[in-house]
Enzyme design. Structure first.
Site, PDB file in Angstrom:
ATOM      1  CG  ASP A   1     -10.707   4.942   6.308  1.00 22.09           C
ATOM      2  OD1 ASP A   1      -9.773   4.200   7.366  1.00 22.09           O
ATOM      3  OD2 ASP A   1     -11.089   4.478   5.683  1.00 22.09           O
TER       4      ASP A   1
ATOM      5  CD  GLU B   1      -5.731   6.080   6.724  1.00 18.50           C
ATOM      6  OE1 GLU B   1      -5.202   4.638   6.875  1.00 18.50           O
ATOM      7  OE2 GLU B   1      -6.843   6.359   6.529  1.00 18.50           O
TER       8      GLU B   1
HETATM    9  C1  NOJ Z   1      -7.582   2.780   6.701  1.00 15.94           C
HETATM   10  C2  NOJ Z   1      -7.540   2.083   7.658  1.00 15.94           C
HETATM   11  O1  NOJ Z   1      -6.608   2.148   8.217  1.00 15.94           O
HETATM   12  C3  NOJ Z   1      -7.793   0.824   7.550  1.00 15.94           C
HETATM   13  O2  NOJ Z   1      -7.948  -0.265   8.618  1.00 15.94           O
HETATM   14  C4  NOJ Z   1      -8.754   0.469   6.215  1.00 15.94           C
HETATM   15  O3  NOJ Z   1      -8.519  -0.565   6.185  1.00 15.94           O
HETATM   16  C5  NOJ Z   1      -9.045   1.505   5.087  1.00 15.94           C
HETATM   17  N1  NOJ Z   1      -8.624   2.734   5.582  1.00 15.94           N
HETATM   18  C6  NOJ Z   1      -9.899   1.011   4.382  1.00 15.94           C
HETATM   19  O4  NOJ Z   1     -10.848   1.703   5.447  1.00 15.94           O
END
Ligand code: NOJ
Length: 550
Positions: free
Chosen positions: A202, A246
């Site tokens: 993440d 991500e």
């Molecule tokens: C990316 C995640 O996909 C999202 O849903 C989240 O709010 C943020 N990171 C913070 O963790």
């Protein structure tokens, strides 16, 4: 060689949130026991890897991306024992499991943060990033504009400001602190031991960001080295485990994330994602071709993960203002369909007006574009969104299994569901559900099943080198993937008009034969090569190319 060694290059990933998938005990929240009961469904769909969104103990202020204990399971969803049983059963059904690694930040309720608030005397103080004064950049780079005001918030107990790139209840961890990196390694080791095949990392760019740490880290610190550290550790502990990050970053940063094949294995392809939606909006292949060409070459072991929609907003931040406005106009014309000034909070089916031809086209692109496809639960049946829910919760409603009450998701009272099911209109569960589509041979579900089956037989799309072929029509995208002696070609018509196009095949041998594998409807077999091709409006055709022997 045609050895399918790198499983992630060949995977079909399905992402789901345990709490919205299947409730087994009638408390209104999905759970691991419920998910286990649905594994047959996923295996039959030809999914090969399940990516679980965060399921850890959490106050759930950000759908579980606010963790209070990295070594547990949210008691509403089950126990660690249930998790292990789930992994075991997933494996028995031929599927791997990936989980979210949410270590850019914790919840403010995490014991580390609560201890850190005691001030510099606490051993946990340096787990986070503090500043005595309010930094000047406090209002820059807020990730959730309109909802979040600042990235630094004052903590009265600690008498200092803490950094949080996301909501103020998600303090950023201090990656430069060796103790924090040790914790991250321990977390990875724990879940690897329990059988996961990897992590969706993440917020990777923020995780390795050194903002607010000027006084701690030397000027020349290269934060990408941390990726290498994590990768080494991961691979020592489990050779085939992967990290899928991500990282919606500019293209010049991409090489840093992959390294020489010694950092991350996979990145989500945000560039292709945004250009794909622009292409769908203008019904032209050009934007998608641009999106495919923009990312740099990646190492042989590296891989792109393609997706249509995920659990967040569809972020269009990499398009120009004009392009973004056009996508909004086409797919999210009302203000409440848009979010954070950059994205839209809708599911795919309503965006595309529930036009079956366009849904197939979008899914066909997802399955054939170079990389690994990542599906999101409900995509296979064309679920809709609920715009009355907050922010991104609009696209996180419970899975629609049947026309039983609560969509077969839960036997709880409707008022006890932790998030409402969509129960009215075109996308209500009475219309859109698995059971109904299972019985209908022409349903989107059965289409998806078939498409995934064919995709499984075309490893070239995932492993191969890819080339764009020139078509003499602006709506047509043609790409060819080659791997281990096998060749496949996919042809897509982005427009609603029937087209007939000529392809430039001058680089290829005259006697290649194009054998139809999958298409929107039954076309006549090509007489020889694909030099002249017909496609229905929004049509698509996948071919296997037979080369002359010798
Ligand atoms: C990316 C995640 O996909 C999202 O849903 C989240 O709010 C943020 N990171 C913070 O963790």
């Amino acid at each position: 060689m045609r050895h399918r060694e790198l499983w992630y290059k060949d995977a079909i990933i399905y992402s789901l949130d345990v709490e919205t998938f299947q409730d087994s005990n009638g408390d209104g929240v999905g759970d691991f026991e419920g998910l286990i009961r649905r594994l047959d469904y996923l295996a039959a769909l030809n999914v090969t890897c399940i990516w679980l969104l965060p399921f850890f103990p959490s106050p759930n202020r950000d759908n579980g991306y606010d963790v209070t204990d990295y070594y547990g399971v949210d008691p509403r969803l089950g126990s660690l024992g249930d998790f292990v049983e789930f992994v075991h059963q997933a494996h028995n059904n031929g599927m791997r499991v990936m989980i979210d690694l949410v270590v850019n930040h914790t919840s403010i309720d995490h014991p580390w943060f609560q201890a850190a608030r005691e001030g510099p005397s606490s051993p946990f103080y340096d787990y986070y990033v503090w500043s005595k004064e309010k930094p000047e950049d406090a209002h820059e780079d807020v990730v959730f504009p309109g909802v979040q005001e600042s990235i630094w918030t004052y903590d009265r107990k600690a008498k200092a400001y803490y950094l949080h790139h996301f909501y103020d209840h998600q303090p950023d961890l201090n990656i430069a602190n060796q103790a924090v990196r040790d914790e991250i390694r321990k977390i990875m080791a724990f879940w690897l031991k329990l059988g996961v095949s990897g992590f969706r990392v993440d917020a990777a760019p923020f995780l390795i960001g050194l903002r607010g740490l000027d006084e701690i880290v030397p000027d020349n610190t290269d934060p990408y080295v941390y990726l290498r550290e994590f990768r080494d550790f991961l691979s020592w502990r489990r050779g085939d485990a992967i990290m899928l990050a991500e990282a919606n970053v500019t293209m010049d940063k991409i090489p840093e994330y992959f390294g020489d094949g010694d950092r991350l294995h996979m990145l989500f392809n945000f560039m292709v994602n945004q250009h794909l939606f622009l292409a769908l909006a203008c019904e032209e292949a050009g934007p998608l071709i641009e999106g495919l060409r923009l990312p740099p070459e990646i190492p042989t072991s590296g891989q792109w993960a393609n997706f249509l929609r995920n659990h967040d907003e569809l972020d269009l931040g990499r398009l120009s203002d004009e392009q973004r406005a056009f996508v909004f106009e086409q797919f999210a014309p009302q203000k409440n369909m848009q979010l954070y000034d950059r994205g839209l909070r809708r599911r795919l089916a309503p965006m595309l007006g529930n036009d079956r031809r366009r849904l197939e086209l979008a899914n066909s692109l997802l399955l054939t574009l170079p990389g690994t496809p990542v599906l999101r639960y409900g995509q296979e049946i064309g679920m809709g969104e609920n715009l009355e829910l907050n922010e991104r919760d609009s696209v996180r409603t419970p899975m629609q299994w049947s026309d039983d009450p609560n969509a077969g998701f839960s036997i709880a009272d409707r008022s006890d569901l932790f998030r409402p099911v969509i129960d009215e209109g075109e996308y209500g569960y009475q219309q859109v559900n698995v059971m109904k589509q299972r019985r209908d041979p022409d349903s989107l579900l059965n289409w998806t099943h078939k498409a995934l089956l064919v995709r499984r037989q075309c490893p070239e799309f995932g492993y191969g080198d890819w080339y764009l072929l020139e078509a003499d029509h602006p709506a047509v995208l043609v790409h060819r993937c080659e791997w281990g002696g096998g060749v496949v070609v996919a042809v897509h018509n982005l427009s609603s008009e029937k087209v007939s196009t000529r392809l430039d095949l001058s680089d290829y041998s005259d006697d290649e034969r194009w054998l139809g594998l999958f298409s929107d409807h039954a076309y006549d077999e090509l007489d020889g090569s694909g030099a002249a091709i017909e496609l229905a409006g929004y049509g698509y055709r996948w071919f296997r190319i037979e080369k002359p022997a010798g």
